[in-house]
Write a protein that holds these residues in place. Structure first.
Motif, PDB file in Angstrom:
ATOM      1  N   TYR A  47       0.807  -1.206   0.000  1.00 53.32           N
ATOM      2  CA  TYR A  47       0.000   0.000   0.000  1.00 53.32           C
ATOM      3  C   TYR A  47       0.845   1.264   0.000  1.00 53.32           C
ATOM      4  CZ  TYR A  47      -3.992  -2.986   0.997  1.00 53.32           C
ATOM      5  OH  TYR A  47      -4.974  -3.949   0.910  1.00 53.32           O
ATOM      6  N   LEU A  48       2.154   1.135  -0.098  1.00 48.55           N
ATOM      7  CA  LEU A  48       3.056   2.281  -0.133  1.00 48.55           C
ATOM      8  C   LEU A  48       3.396   2.636  -1.573  1.00 48.55           C
ATOM      9  CD1 LEU A  48       5.467   1.260   2.753  1.00 48.55           C
ATOM     10  CD2 LEU A  48       3.651   2.967   2.834  1.00 48.55           C
ATOM     11  N   PRO A  49       3.885   3.854  -1.816  1.00 50.17           N
ATOM     12  CA  PRO A  49       4.317   4.213  -3.175  1.00 50.17           C
ATOM     13  C   PRO A  49       5.357   3.218  -3.688  1.00 50.17           C
ATOM     14  CG  PRO A  49       4.206   6.170  -1.799  1.00 50.17           C
ATOM     15  CD  PRO A  49       3.961   5.006  -0.894  1.00 50.17           C
ATOM     16  N   GLU A  50       5.182   2.788  -4.919  1.00 47.17           N
ATOM     17  CA  GLU A  50       6.014   1.706  -5.453  1.00 47.17           C
ATOM     18  C   GLU A  50       7.489   2.085  -5.512  1.00 47.17           C
ATOM     19  OE1 GLU A  50       6.029  -1.279  -9.342  1.00 47.17           O
ATOM     20  OE2 GLU A  50       4.589   0.365  -9.175  1.00 47.17           O
ATOM     21  N   GLU A  51       7.793   3.365  -5.733  1.00 53.08           N
ATOM     22  CA  GLU A  51       9.191   3.756  -5.872  1.00 53.08           C
ATOM     23  C   GLU A  51       9.966   3.702  -4.560  1.00 53.08           C
ATOM     24  OE1 GLU A  51       6.678   7.608  -5.850  1.00 53.08           O
ATOM     25  OE2 GLU A  51       6.548   5.522  -6.550  1.00 53.08           O
ATOM     26  N   TYR A  52       9.262   3.551  -3.432  1.00 48.43           N
ATOM     27  CA  TYR A  52       9.939   3.525  -2.135  1.00 48.43           C
ATOM     28  C   TYR A  52       9.868   2.163  -1.460  1.00 48.43           C
ATOM     29  CZ  TYR A  52       9.311   8.538  -2.846  1.00 48.43           C
ATOM     30  OH  TYR A  52       9.317   9.799  -3.373  1.00 48.43           O
ATOM     31  N   ARG A  53       9.275   1.195  -2.092  1.00 49.34           N
ATOM     32  CA  ARG A  53       9.081  -0.101  -1.429  1.00 49.34           C
ATOM     33  C   ARG A  53      10.398  -0.826  -1.176  1.00 49.34           C
ATOM     34  NH1 ARG A  53       3.893  -2.469  -4.882  1.00 49.34           N
ATOM     35  NH2 ARG A  53       2.437  -0.753  -4.366  1.00 49.34           N
ATOM     36  N   GLU A  54      11.307  -0.803  -2.135  1.00 49.24           N
ATOM     37  CA  GLU A  54      12.570  -1.522  -1.947  1.00 49.24           C
ATOM     38  C   GLU A  54      13.388  -0.912  -0.821  1.00 49.24           C
ATOM     39  OE1 GLU A  54      14.696  -1.717  -5.590  1.00 49.24           O
ATOM     40  OE2 GLU A  54      13.182  -2.948  -6.626  1.00 49.24           O
ATOM     41  N   THR A  55      13.410   0.411  -0.750  1.00 50.38           N
ATOM     42  CA  THR A  55      14.161   1.064   0.329  1.00 50.38           C
ATOM     43  C   THR A  55      13.551   0.747   1.680  1.00 50.38           C
ATOM     44  OG1 THR A  55      14.758   2.861  -1.173  1.00 50.38           O
ATOM     45  CG2 THR A  55      15.021   3.259   1.176  1.00 50.38           C
ATOM     46  N   LEU A  56      12.240   0.816   1.779  1.00 48.10           N
ATOM     47  CA  LEU A  56      11.576   0.497   3.039  1.00 48.10           C
ATOM     48  C   LEU A  56      11.742  -0.971   3.391  1.00 48.10           C
ATOM     49  CD1 LEU A  56       8.293   2.559   2.538  1.00 48.10           C
ATOM     50  CD2 LEU A  56      10.159   3.074   4.107  1.00 48.10           C
ATOM     51  N   PHE A  57      11.789  -1.826   2.394  1.00 49.53           N
ATOM     52  CA  PHE A  57      11.998  -3.252   2.637  1.00 49.53           C
ATOM     53  C   PHE A  57      13.356  -3.497   3.293  1.00 49.53           C
ATOM     54  CE2 PHE A  57      13.574  -7.418   1.449  1.00 49.53           C
ATOM     55  CZ  PHE A  57      12.502  -8.246   1.723  1.00 49.53           C
ATOM     56  N   MET A  58      14.377  -2.777   2.855  1.00 47.18           N
ATOM     57  CA  MET A  58      15.720  -2.976   3.397  1.00 47.18           C
ATOM     58  C   MET A  58      15.910  -2.307   4.752  1.00 47.18           C
ATOM     59  SD  MET A  58      18.129  -2.620   0.008  1.00 47.18           S
ATOM     60  CE  MET A  58      17.497  -0.974  -0.372  1.00 47.18           C
ATOM     61  N   LEU A  59      15.284  -1.155   4.969  1.00 49.87           N
ATOM     62  CA  LEU A  59      15.568  -0.374   6.166  1.00 49.87           C
ATOM     63  C   LEU A  59      14.601  -0.633   7.313  1.00 49.87           C
ATOM     64  CD1 LEU A  59      16.400   3.124   4.615  1.00 49.87           C
ATOM     65  CD2 LEU A  59      17.968   1.277   5.241  1.00 49.87           C
ATOM     66  N   ARG A  60      13.496  -1.298   7.074  1.00 50.24           N
ATOM     67  CA  ARG A  60      12.533  -1.525   8.141  1.00 50.24           C
ATOM     68  C   ARG A  60      13.103  -2.472   9.190  1.00 50.24           C
ATOM     69  NH1 ARG A  60       7.520  -4.980   5.893  1.00 50.24           N
ATOM     70  NH2 ARG A  60       6.902  -4.594   8.039  1.00 50.24           N
ATOM     71  N   ALA A  61      12.448  -2.558  10.335  1.00 54.36           N
ATOM     72  CA  ALA A  61      12.937  -3.385  11.430  1.00 54.36           C
ATOM     73  C   ALA A  61      12.875  -4.864  11.071  1.00 54.36           C
ATOM     74  CB  ALA A  61      12.116  -3.120  12.691  1.00 54.36           C
ATOM     75  N   LYS A  62      13.873  -5.595  11.522  1.00 59.51           N
ATOM     76  CA  LYS A  62      13.916  -7.056  11.393  1.00 59.51           C
ATOM     77  C   LYS A  62      13.891  -7.624  12.812  1.00 59.51           C
ATOM     78  CE  LYS A  62      14.706  -6.480   6.947  1.00 59.51           C
ATOM     79  NZ  LYS A  62      14.712  -4.990   6.946  1.00 59.51           N
ATOM     80  N   HIS A  63      12.706  -8.015  13.256  1.00 63.46           N
ATOM     81  CA  HIS A  63      12.539  -8.391  14.657  1.00 63.46           C
ATOM     82  C   HIS A  63      13.285  -9.669  14.997  1.00 63.46           C
ATOM     83  CE1 HIS A  63       9.489  -5.293  15.362  1.00 63.46           C
ATOM     84  NE2 HIS A  63       9.020  -5.593  14.170  1.00 63.46           N
ATOM     85  N   ARG A  64      13.281 -10.636  14.111  1.00 59.20           N
ATOM     86  CA  ARG A  64      13.971 -11.890  14.390  1.00 59.20           C
ATOM     87  C   ARG A  64      15.477 -11.694  14.470  1.00 59.20           C
ATOM     88  NH1 ARG A  64      10.114 -15.100  16.483  1.00 59.20           N
ATOM     89  NH2 ARG A  64       8.264 -15.124  15.151  1.00 59.20           N
ATOM     90  N   ALA A  65      15.990 -10.762  13.696  1.00 60.55           N
ATOM     91  CA  ALA A  65      17.423 -10.477  13.703  1.00 60.55           C
ATOM     92  C   ALA A  65      17.790  -9.362  14.669  1.00 60.55           C
ATOM     93  CB  ALA A  65      17.898 -10.126  12.296  1.00 60.55           C
ATOM     94  N   ASN A  66      16.795  -8.784  15.350  1.00 61.81           N
ATOM     95  CA  ASN A  66      17.013  -7.710  16.325  1.00 61.81           C
ATOM     96  C   ASN A  66      17.680  -6.497  15.671  1.00 61.81           C
ATOM     97  OD1 ASN A  66      16.772  -6.583  18.867  1.00 61.81           O
ATOM     98  ND2 ASN A  66      18.786  -7.291  19.535  1.00 61.81           N
TER      99      ASN A  66
END
Length: 433
Positions: A214-233
């Motif tokens: 549901y986010l703008p398509e041009e920012y999805r890859e960046t948000l995918f990489m920078l968002r929190a990774k809870h399992r990896a802390n």
């Protein structure tokens, strides 16, 4: 009492207006001393607590207000539920303490020591005074810690609103920034949530089943990489750092100059002010996010906690051996009451010290941020509605006056809240104009 009821009946301070919202109580209005004929709606808090589920008014109990003393009965019922929630959130280790206190009382009764005083009263009073000081100090620190969290969360929410205001001249950029900020704040709320409750975390976006799609398509890859990774802390802090690049990408100097008027401010000054304002708000977000992480740590040490609980246990378990010339029933009731008071206060202060981790007294950051961004979107639509209102009246030769604004306020009062937005046009708008 009769005179007071008669005065309240003749001069009511509150009036109830109907609403079409589902499961919500009617709006409560209070009278402004300067304009008693135009009441304002009661302001709702910006921070949502988990305690609000105890105040659910969607059931049959809400209808008791129409009965005599119904409001008083409902408030009493809510108070009982709150007290029960305090004891239900009590640590399980206190159950063993209650069991030992009961065994101590039984031993006093079986040995016939009810009429004897086997513990020095001076020692008993000294321990009680120590407990009073420690519990009051702990409660004061817990309330201060809760207030600091409120200030930090409100600063984050206000900074997000300030960033959106910088793009008011460009609705498309503002819409994209709103979606991204919403996603980042939901990610921060999930990161601040205790690890035992992360499995219950709600969707990140306001949209139903909302996520990256549901986010703008041009920012999805960046948000995918920078968002929190809870399992990896891995923390979501890089998302806040990336906001600088996002704001620079969304900012259009030409539109900003056109909105401000090129004859008043030059383009370089507008760009410089934009970067200064953006940098200040992003720094606030980063500082408050780091401050929010402090609440993931334990506020008091285990030594302090166990020392306080040991003092409470010694005080309560020795109480039956200190009191004399009491009946068995009175002594048992007093012992139970003292145990509930001291362990209840200790549990209450422990819950105050963790305003994010406890179930009943903590703040629900997910609902708080979700409500805030919904309000930001609603406020923007309402300002657009007001602009359309002023523009349509301008075509009729009506200028912007206080009377026109009062008419707009009266229209908002009559129109149901769920029909005033999101499209800016409300039911009955054409008829009102």
């Amino acid at each position: 009492v009769g005179c007071g009821l008669f005065h309240f009946a003749m001069h009511p301070q509150y009036s109830v207006v109907p609403t079409n919202s589902d499961g919500e109580p009617p709006d409560v209005f209070y009278e402004d001393p300067r304009m008693t004929h135009r009441p304002y709606p009661k302001r709702k808090p910006m921070l949502v607590t988990n305690n609000e589920k105890l105040m659910d008014t969607s059931g049959w109990f809400f209808n008791m207000e129409s009965l005599p003393c119904g409001a008083s009965i409902k408030e009493t019922y809510y108070g009982i539920r709150i007290v029960v929630s305090i004891f239900s959130g009590m640590p399980r280790r206190h159950l063993m303490h209650f069991l030992l206190v009961f065994i101590s009382y039984v031993l006093v009764v079986l040995t016939g020591a009810v009429q004897l005083e086997l513990v020095d009263t001076s020692f008993f009073r000294a321990v009680g005074l120590l407990l009073a000081v420690l519990l009051s100090l702990r409660a004061e620190n817990g309330v201060a810690r809760r207030q600091e969290l409120m200030e930090g969360v409100l600063d984050m929410m206000n900074s997000a609103g300030n960033l959106l205001f910088l793009f008011q001249f460009n609705p498309d950029s503002r819409r994209k920034l709103l979606d991204v900020l919403e996603f980042i704040f939901m990610d921060i709320a999930a990161w601040a949530m205790p690890s035992t409750r992360r499995r219950e975390r709600p969707p990140y976006s306001l949209c139903e089943n909302g996520d990256l799609e549901y986010l703008p398509e041009e920012y999805r890859e960046t948000l995918f990489m920078l968002r929190a990774k809870h399992r990896a802390n891995i923390s979501p802090r890089p998302l806040l750092l990336w906001l600088r690049d996002l704001c620079d990408d969304l900012f259009d100097p030409d539109l900003a100059c056109q909105s401000a008027g090129s004859e008043k401010v030059d383009k370089i000054s507008i760009i410089s002010k934009f970067h200064q304002n953006t940098e200040r708000e992003i720094r606030t977000l980063l500082a408050k996010f780091d401050f929010l992480l402090m609440f993931r740590e334990s506020f008091v040490t285990d030594q302090f906690r166990w020392m306080l609980e040991t003092a409470i246990f010694v005080y309560v378990v020795l109480y039956p051996w200190c009191v004399c010339h009491e009946s068995n029933v009175v002594l048992g009731a007093t012992t139970v009451g003292m145990a509930c008071v001291f362990y209840g206060l200790n549990s209450l202060t422990e819950q105050l010290e963790d305003p994010l981790h406890h179930q009943s007294q903590s703040f629900d950051l997910t609902k708080t941020f979700r409500t805030h961004f919904r309000d930001l979107e609603r406020d923007a639509n309402m300002r657009e509605f007001a602009a359309d209102w002023l523009r349509d009246y301008g075509k009729l030769g009506v200028k912007a006056t206080q009377e026109l604004h009062n008419k707009l306020e009266r229209f908002f009062t009559r129109a149901p809240r769920n029909q005033v937005y999101p499209n800016g046009k409300a039911a009955g708008y054409c008829e009102a104009v």
